[in-house]
Design a protein around this motif. Structure first.
Motif, PDB file in Angstrom:
ATOM      1  N   GLU A   1     -56.835  77.654  84.801  1.00 14.99           N
ATOM      2  CA  GLU A   1     -57.483  76.634  83.975  1.00 14.99           C
ATOM      3  C   GLU A   1     -56.972  76.638  82.544  1.00 14.99           C
ATOM      4  N   GLU A   2     -56.487  77.780  82.065  1.00 16.12           N
ATOM      5  CA  GLU A   2     -56.036  77.903  80.693  1.00 16.12           C
ATOM      6  C   GLU A   2     -54.525  78.104  80.644  1.00 16.12           C
ATOM      7  N   PRO A   3     -53.836  77.445  79.688  1.00 20.03           N
ATOM      8  CA  PRO A   3     -52.398  77.668  79.536  1.00 20.03           C
ATOM      9  C   PRO A   3     -52.113  79.047  78.967  1.00 20.03           C
ATOM     10  N   LEU A   4     -50.915  79.554  79.215  1.00 21.49           N
ATOM     11  CA  LEU A   4     -50.516  80.838  78.640  1.00 21.49           C
ATOM     12  C   LEU A   4     -50.307  80.665  77.128  1.00 21.49           C
ATOM     13  N   THR A   5     -50.787  81.640  76.342  1.00 25.31           N
ATOM     14  CA  THR A   5     -50.751  81.498  74.887  1.00 25.31           C
ATOM     15  C   THR A   5     -50.060  82.656  74.176  1.00 25.31           C
ATOM     16  N   GLN A   6     -49.717  83.706  74.899  1.00 25.95           N
ATOM     17  CA  GLN A   6     -49.090  84.874  74.287  1.00 25.95           C
ATOM     18  C   GLN A   6     -47.635  84.991  74.749  1.00 25.95           C
TER      19      GLN A   6
ATOM     20  N   SER B   1     -43.540  82.698  68.162  1.00 21.69           N
ATOM     21  CA  SER B   1     -43.768  82.660  66.716  1.00 21.69           C
ATOM     22  C   SER B   1     -45.216  82.999  66.396  1.00 21.69           C
ATOM     23  N   GLY B   2     -45.853  83.781  67.280  1.00 19.74           N
ATOM     24  CA  GLY B   2     -47.246  84.156  67.068  1.00 19.74           C
ATOM     25  C   GLY B   2     -48.199  83.119  67.624  1.00 19.74           C
ATOM     26  N   ASP B   3     -49.397  83.113  67.100  1.00 18.91           N
ATOM     27  CA  ASP B   3     -50.431  82.209  67.594  1.00 18.91           C
ATOM     28  C   ASP B   3     -50.022  80.752  67.426  1.00 18.91           C
ATOM     29  N   CYS B   4     -50.246  79.971  68.473  1.00 17.35           N
ATOM     30  CA  CYS B   4     -50.098  78.520  68.364  1.00 17.35           C
ATOM     31  C   CYS B   4     -51.310  77.898  69.045  1.00 17.35           C
ATOM     32  N   GLY B   5     -51.319  76.626  69.207  1.00 17.86           N
ATOM     33  CA  GLY B   5     -52.472  75.969  69.812  1.00 17.86           C
ATOM     34  C   GLY B   5     -52.754  76.502  71.208  1.00 17.86           C
ATOM     35  N   THR B   6     -54.011  76.442  71.592  1.00 13.81           N
ATOM     36  CA  THR B   6     -54.418  76.911  72.915  1.00 13.81           C
ATOM     37  C   THR B   6     -54.903  75.769  73.809  1.00 13.81           C
ATOM     38  N   GLU B   7     -54.902  74.564  73.274  1.00 14.13           N
ATOM     39  CA  GLU B   7     -55.407  73.413  74.021  1.00 14.13           C
ATOM     40  C   GLU B   7     -54.298  72.375  74.171  1.00 14.13           C
ATOM     41  N   PRO B   8     -54.073  71.845  75.368  1.00  3.96           N
ATOM     42  CA  PRO B   8     -53.041  70.816  75.558  1.00  3.96           C
ATOM     43  C   PRO B   8     -53.316  69.573  74.720  1.00  3.96           C
ATOM     44  N   THR B   9     -52.326  68.712  74.641  1.00  6.81           N
ATOM     45  CA  THR B   9     -52.466  67.489  73.853  1.00  6.81           C
ATOM     46  C   THR B   9     -53.500  66.538  74.451  1.00  6.81           C
ATOM     47  N   THR B  10     -54.015  65.685  73.598  1.00 11.69           N
ATOM     48  CA  THR B  10     -54.769  64.521  74.060  1.00 11.69           C
ATOM     49  C   THR B  10     -53.748  63.488  74.531  1.00 11.69           C
ATOM     50  N   VAL B  11     -53.956  62.952  75.725  1.00 13.74           N
ATOM     51  CA  VAL B  11     -53.000  62.005  76.314  1.00 13.74           C
ATOM     52  C   VAL B  11     -53.574  60.597  76.260  1.00 13.74           C
TER      53      VAL B  11
ATOM     54  N   THR C   1     -45.734  75.027  70.502  1.00  5.99           N
ATOM     55  CA  THR C   1     -45.970  73.732  69.876  1.00  5.99           C
ATOM     56  C   THR C   1     -47.331  73.790  69.177  1.00  5.99           C
ATOM     57  N   ASP C   2     -47.763  72.670  68.623  1.00  7.91           N
ATOM     58  CA  ASP C   2     -49.073  72.614  67.986  1.00  7.91           C
ATOM     59  C   ASP C   2     -50.212  72.517  68.989  1.00  7.91           C
ATOM     60  N   SER C   3     -49.894  72.451  70.263  1.00  8.82           N
ATOM     61  CA  SER C   3     -50.944  72.438  71.297  1.00  8.82           C
ATOM     62  C   SER C   3     -50.494  73.266  72.487  1.00  8.82           C
ATOM     63  N   CYS C   4     -50.348  74.554  72.269  1.00  5.28           N
ATOM     64  CA  CYS C   4     -49.973  75.590  73.241  1.00  5.28           C
ATOM     65  C   CYS C   4     -48.482  75.598  73.556  1.00  5.28           C
ATOM     66  N   PHE C   5     -48.079  76.579  74.355  1.00  8.71           N
ATOM     67  CA  PHE C   5     -46.676  76.711  74.734  1.00  8.71           C
ATOM     68  C   PHE C   5     -46.274  75.618  75.715  1.00  8.71           C
ATOM     69  N   ALA C   6     -44.988  75.320  75.720  1.00  8.62           N
ATOM     70  CA  ALA C   6     -44.439  74.339  76.657  1.00  8.62           C
ATOM     71  C   ALA C   6     -43.192  74.916  77.319  1.00  8.62           C
ATOM     72  N   LEU C   7     -42.885  74.409  78.501  1.00  7.97           N
ATOM     73  CA  LEU C   7     -41.600  74.650  79.144  1.00  7.97           C
ATOM     74  C   LEU C   7     -40.683  73.509  78.740  1.00  7.97           C
ATOM     75  N   GLY C   8     -39.446  73.818  78.360  1.00  8.49           N
ATOM     76  CA  GLY C   8     -38.557  72.766  77.893  1.00  8.49           C
ATOM     77  C   GLY C   8     -37.123  72.937  78.343  1.00  8.49           C
ATOM     78  N   CYS C   9     -36.448  71.805  78.573  1.00 15.34           N
ATOM     79  CA  CYS C   9     -35.031  71.786  78.921  1.00 15.34           C
ATOM     80  C   CYS C   9     -34.426  70.492  78.365  1.00 15.34           C
ATOM     81  N   ARG C  10     -33.137  70.323  78.515  1.00 17.32           N
ATOM     82  CA  ARG C  10     -32.530  69.088  78.026  1.00 17.32           C
ATOM     83  C   ARG C  10     -32.879  67.935  78.966  1.00 17.32           C
ATOM     84  N   ILE C  11     -32.884  66.731  78.431  1.00 21.48           N
ATOM     85  CA  ILE C  11     -33.335  65.564  79.182  1.00 21.48           C
ATOM     86  C   ILE C  11     -32.526  65.351  80.462  1.00 21.48           C
ATOM     87  N   GLY C  12     -31.234  65.586  80.423  1.00 18.87           N
ATOM     88  CA  GLY C  12     -30.405  65.311  81.588  1.00 18.87           C
ATOM     89  C   GLY C  12     -30.271  66.442  82.580  1.00 18.87           C
TER      90      GLY C  12
END
Length: 206
Positions: free
Chosen positions: A151-156, A174-184, A34-45
Motif C-alpha cells: 500500500e505504501e511506496p518505498l521511501t528509503q 538524497s535523503g528524505d523525499c515525499g512519501t505520497e504519490p502525485t495527485t493525478v 522526486t517531490d512525491s516519493c521515489f520513482a522508477l525511471g528510464c529513457r523514453i525510447g
C-alpha cells in the motif's frame, strides 16, 4: 547489482548525476527521488526499461506512464494543450501533480493508453530530480516506486537498494523525499477529473 549514489539534497554533485544520466541513456533503469516519493525511471525510447518497470510493478497495458519533464518547453512537445489547460497547468507546476493529456507524435505508441492515446506528464518541484533532468537533457519515463501488493511506496534509498538490487541499475538517494504519490488530474476530456488524490492539493481542480 545496482550502483548506489548518495547525492546532496540541496547541492547535488553534477559529476554524479552525469554518471546517472549516462546510465539512463544506455537503457539503464534507475530509482530516483522526486517531490512525491521515489520513482522508477528510464529513457523514453527504452523498450527494455518499459518492460522492466511493468515487470517490477506488475502493470498491464492500461497503466498510464508518466513523462517527467524539466519545464514546459519539454512538456509541450509531448502532449496537446489548449489555452485553458495551459493556464491551469502553469499555475500548478512545478509540483506534486501528474496530468493526463492527449499524446503528440513524439510519444512512442507503447507508452500511450491503448484506447485513449493519452499519457501522463509532470514537472517535479525537487532539486535532485530537476538536476538529473538538466544533465539528461530530455524527459524521463517514470512510474511511482510502488511494489505489487504493497500500500505504501518505498521511501528509503538503502531499502530500495536492498530489495531491487538485481532488477534496477542504480539507486539515487538524497535523503528524505515525499512519501505520497502525485495527485493525478485527467484533462483528456476537456475538463479536469481527479483520478487520484495524492500529494498535490486537488482543491484547485475540484
Amino acid at each position: 547489482m545496482a550502483k548506489y549514489f548518495d547525492v546532496h539534497p540541496d547541492n547535488p554533485q553534477r559529476r554524479t548525476l552525469g554518471t546517472v544520466a549516462e546510465l539512463i541513456r544506455s537503457d539503464g533503469l534507475v530509482a530516483y527521488p522526486t517531490d512525491s516519493c521515489f520513482a522508477l525511471g528510464c529513457r523514453i525510447g527504452s523498450r527494455d526499461g518499459v518492460a522492466r518497470i511493468r515487470s517490477i510493478r506488475q502493470l498491464d497495458d492500461r497503466h498510464h506512464f508518466t513523462l517527467v519533464c524539466r519545464d514546459f518547453a519539454q512538456l509541450g512537445q509531448l502532449v496537446q494543450i489548449d489555452n485553458d489547460v495551459f493556464r491551469a497547468l502553469k499555475a500548478a507546476t512545478p509540483g506534486s501533480y501528474t496530468f493526463i493529456l492527449p499524446a503528440t507524435r513524439e510519444v512512442p505508441r507503447q507508452l500511450q493508453h491503448p484506447k485513449k492515446k493519452t499519457v501522463g506528464v509532470r514537472i517535479p518541484d525537487h532539486t535532485v530530480a530537476q538536476a538529473l533532468l538538466a544533465e539528461l537533457g530530455e524527459p524521463i519515463l517514470s512510474s511511482t516506486l510502488l511494489l505489487p501488493d504493497e500500500e505504501e511506496p518505498l521511501t528509503q534509498g538503502w531499502e530500495i537498494k536492498e530489495r531491487l538490487d538485481h532488477v534496477v541499475d542504480a539507486v539515487v538517494d538524497s535523503g528524505d523525499c515525499g512519501t505520497e504519490p502525485t495527485t493525478v488530474i485527467d484533462f483528456s476530456g476537456g475538463t479536469p477529473e481527479i483520478v487520484r488524490h495524492g500529494a498535490g492539493d486537488p482543491a484547485r481542480f475540484a
